[in-house]
Design an enzyme around this catalytic site. Structure first.
Site, mmCIF file in Angstrom:
data_model
loop_
_atom_site.group_PDB
_atom_site.id
_atom_site.type_symbol
_atom_site.label_atom_id
_atom_site.label_comp_id
_atom_site.label_asym_id
_atom_site.label_seq_id
_atom_site.Cartn_x
_atom_site.Cartn_y
_atom_site.Cartn_z
ATOM 1 N N TYR A 1 9.251 22.440 6.455
ATOM 2 C CA TYR A 1 9.503 21.327 5.948
ATOM 3 C C TYR A 1 10.589 20.356 6.949
ATOM 4 O O TYR A 1 10.430 19.229 7.131
ATOM 5 C CB TYR A 1 10.210 21.295 4.584
ATOM 6 C CG TYR A 1 10.275 20.166 3.558
ATOM 7 C CD1 TYR A 1 9.179 19.329 3.423
ATOM 8 C CD2 TYR A 1 11.515 19.796 3.374
ATOM 9 C CE1 TYR A 1 9.101 18.184 2.643
ATOM 10 C CE2 TYR A 1 11.650 18.329 2.728
ATOM 11 C CZ TYR A 1 10.597 17.714 2.238
ATOM 12 O OH TYR A 1 10.744 16.454 1.820
ATOM 13 N N LEU B 1 0.892 -1.219 0.028
ATOM 14 C CA LEU B 1 0.001 -0.012 -0.084
ATOM 15 C C LEU B 1 0.921 1.387 -0.034
ATOM 16 O O LEU B 1 1.794 1.350 0.881
ATOM 17 C CB LEU B 1 -0.916 0.054 1.243
ATOM 18 C CG LEU B 1 -1.905 1.127 1.124
ATOM 19 C CD1 LEU B 1 -3.225 0.708 1.842
ATOM 20 C CD2 LEU B 1 -1.594 2.214 1.896
ATOM 21 N N ILE B 2 0.733 2.181 -1.015
ATOM 22 C CA ILE B 2 1.512 3.576 -1.071
ATOM 23 C C ILE B 2 0.630 4.682 -0.943
ATOM 24 O O ILE B 2 -0.345 4.710 -1.553
ATOM 25 C CB ILE B 2 2.185 3.297 -2.720
ATOM 26 C CG1 ILE B 2 2.901 2.170 -2.879
ATOM 27 C CG2 ILE B 2 2.970 4.493 -2.714
ATOM 28 C CD1 ILE B 2 3.142 1.737 -4.286
ATOM 29 N N GLY C 1 5.021 11.717 -9.094
ATOM 30 C CA GLY C 1 6.308 11.470 -8.304
ATOM 31 C C GLY C 1 6.732 10.241 -8.038
ATOM 32 O O GLY C 1 6.641 9.308 -8.919
HETATM 33 O O1 NJP Z 1 6.464 14.845 -4.261
HETATM 34 P P1 NJP Z 1 5.317 15.362 -5.123
HETATM 35 P P2 NJP Z 1 7.406 13.582 -4.381
HETATM 36 N N1 NJP Z 1 -3.167 12.814 1.617
HETATM 37 O O2 NJP Z 1 4.997 16.725 -4.643
HETATM 38 C C1 NJP Z 1 0.455 13.507 -2.110
HETATM 39 C C2 NJP Z 1 9.873 13.135 -0.088
HETATM 40 N N2 NJP Z 1 10.951 13.806 -0.742
HETATM 41 O O3 NJP Z 1 7.055 12.620 -5.056
HETATM 42 O O4 NJP Z 1 -1.219 16.635 -4.347
HETATM 43 C C3 NJP Z 1 -2.577 11.925 0.447
HETATM 44 O O5 NJP Z 1 5.422 15.105 -6.549
HETATM 45 C C4 NJP Z 1 0.245 14.370 -3.462
HETATM 46 O O6 NJP Z 1 -0.992 14.006 -3.771
HETATM 47 P P3 NJP Z 1 -1.897 15.149 -4.978
HETATM 48 C C5 NJP Z 1 8.780 14.259 0.047
HETATM 49 O O7 NJP Z 1 8.566 14.852 1.235
HETATM 50 C C6 NJP Z 1 11.034 14.165 -2.159
HETATM 51 O O8 NJP Z 1 8.723 14.309 -4.826
HETATM 52 O O9 NJP Z 1 -3.269 14.987 -4.642
HETATM 53 N N3 NJP Z 1 -1.641 12.397 -0.402
HETATM 54 C C7 NJP Z 1 1.417 13.590 -4.388
HETATM 55 O O10 NJP Z 1 0.647 12.298 -4.642
HETATM 56 C C8 NJP Z 1 7.471 13.255 0.010
HETATM 57 O O11 NJP Z 1 7.140 12.583 1.390
HETATM 58 C C9 NJP Z 1 12.319 14.765 -2.504
HETATM 59 O O12 NJP Z 1 -1.492 15.094 -6.234
HETATM 60 C C10 NJP Z 1 -1.309 13.750 -0.277
HETATM 61 C C11 NJP Z 1 2.437 13.291 -3.403
HETATM 62 O O13 NJP Z 1 1.806 13.278 -2.076
HETATM 63 C C12 NJP Z 1 7.915 11.934 -0.910
HETATM 64 O O14 NJP Z 1 9.379 12.106 -0.841
HETATM 65 C C13 NJP Z 1 13.334 15.150 -1.625
HETATM 66 C C14 NJP Z 1 -1.443 14.393 0.507
HETATM 67 C C15 NJP Z 1 3.454 14.162 -3.417
HETATM 68 O O15 NJP Z 1 3.939 14.211 -4.892
HETATM 69 C C16 NJP Z 1 7.383 12.050 -2.542
HETATM 70 O O16 NJP Z 1 7.688 13.315 -3.052
HETATM 71 C C17 NJP Z 1 13.184 14.509 -0.318
HETATM 72 C C18 NJP Z 1 -2.401 14.043 1.886
HETATM 73 N N4 NJP Z 1 -2.995 14.842 2.526
HETATM 74 C C19 NJP Z 1 12.100 13.951 0.272
HETATM 75 N N5 NJP Z 1 -0.555 15.536 0.813
HETATM 76 C C20 NJP Z 1 12.302 15.202 -3.818
HETATM 77 N N6 NJP Z 1 11.250 14.987 -4.930
HETATM 78 O O17 NJP Z 1 13.500 15.693 -4.199
HETATM 79 C C21 NJP Z 1 0.007 15.447 -0.518
HETATM 80 O O18 NJP Z 1 14.181 14.711 0.397
HETATM 81 N N7 NJP Z 1 -0.232 14.170 -0.833
#
Ligand code: NJP
Length: 227
Positions: free
Chosen positions: A149, A5-6, A12
């Site tokens: 953050y 489950l993701i 992303g």
């Molecule tokens: O982030 P992004 P990434 N309930 O913004 C969802 C960490 N990280 O893939 O907005 C359920 O493209 C959001 O959903 P929606 C980072 O902190 C990254 O880069 O509805 N879902 C989207 O699917 C994070 O923990 C980097 O489309 C919720 C997703 O979260 C993880 O890696 C560096 C939500 C975010 O997609 C994935 O990041 C690092 C909620 N309340 C750590 N709020 C990096 N990219 O460089 C948001 O150090 N979402």
């Protein structure tokens, strides 16, 4: 085949986890926050089901949990995350936005983990991970700022370190993972690696989680990160 489950799989890193685990033959439950995201994630293939889940909304978590009663999970990936306002300034800290980030990044991950614990107890894999960030490391913080953050990921680390200790007697392996600086909506176009490289590495780290490695913090290349 195992079941994962993701959270936050609409795009992303979460989307790439869903794609790669499906390709590897796993049963994938790729949760998304908005109905608009469902067709995009469903396009990965028939091994993927795409239920709605907002990790910051207790009712949303409870509904999915109940719908999935009796489904065994082998792996939970707490991936959903928010960055929040970039570079908040001293004297003008946006506290409402800070609360929203903590609600998602910290309490959301804990809420999902405790709610789905019965499903995970029924599975054989007994693995729980959270996507953190090096930005939450005290040792690595030489540039300051980013209060919102940084504090959310530092708190997430503390929570998952405790979970690793508390769930060890039940045979769980719990880890906190740094994906690298990744080209996603959050990471931006100048980031160093793509989602394929990040998630390929993270899956290798997850595969290699032993009881001895549980409760520790690794990046996508398997390097241990200082707290
Ligand atoms: O982030 P992004 P990434 N309930 O913004 C969802 C960490 N990280 O893939 O907005 C359920 O493209 C959001 O959903 P929606 C980072 O902190 C990254 O880069 O509805 N879902 C989207 O699917 C994070 O923990 C980097 O489309 C919720 C997703 O979260 C993880 O890696 C560096 C939500 C975010 O997609 C994935 O990041 C690092 C909620 N309340 C750590 N709020 C990096 N990219 O460089 C948001 O150090 N979402």
């Amino acid at each position: 085949m195992p079941t994962v489950l993701i959270t936050g799989a609409s795009r992303g890193i979460g989307f790439e986890f869903a794609r790669q685990y499906a390709e590897a033959g796993w049963t994938v439950i790729a949760t998304v926050r908005s109905p608009d995201s469902i067709p995009v994630v469903e396009s990965i293939g028939h091994a993927v089901t795409v239920p709605l889940l907002d990790v910051a909304d207790p009712a949303s978590v409870a509904i999915l949990c109940e719908r999935m009663r009796g489904t065994a999970l082998d792996l939970l990936i707490n991936n959903a995350g928010l960055y929040g306002p970039r570079s908040p300034k001293i004297g003008d800290v946006p506290y409402m936005a800070w609360r929203e980030v903590l609600e998602t990044n910290v309490m959301g991950a804990m809420r999902v983990t405790e709610s789905f614990l019965p499903h995970l107890q029924a599975g054989a894999g007994k693995t729980i991970v959270a996507m953190t960030s090096k930005m939450g490391s005290m040792a690595d913080n030489s540039s300051g700022g980013q209060y919102i953050y940084r504090s959310s990921k530092a708190a997430l680390n503390a929570v998952f370190r405790s979970l690793a200790i508390d769930l060890a007697p039940q045979g769980f392996r719990v880890s906190i993972l740094h994906p690298g600086w990744v080209r996603t909506e959050m990471g931006g176009p100048r980031a160093l690696i793509d989602v394929h490289e990040s998630v390929t590495g993270l899956r290798r780290v997850i595969d290699g989680l032993t009881p001895e490695r549980s409760g520790r913090w690794y990046d996508y290349a398997g390097r241990e990160i200082p707290w």
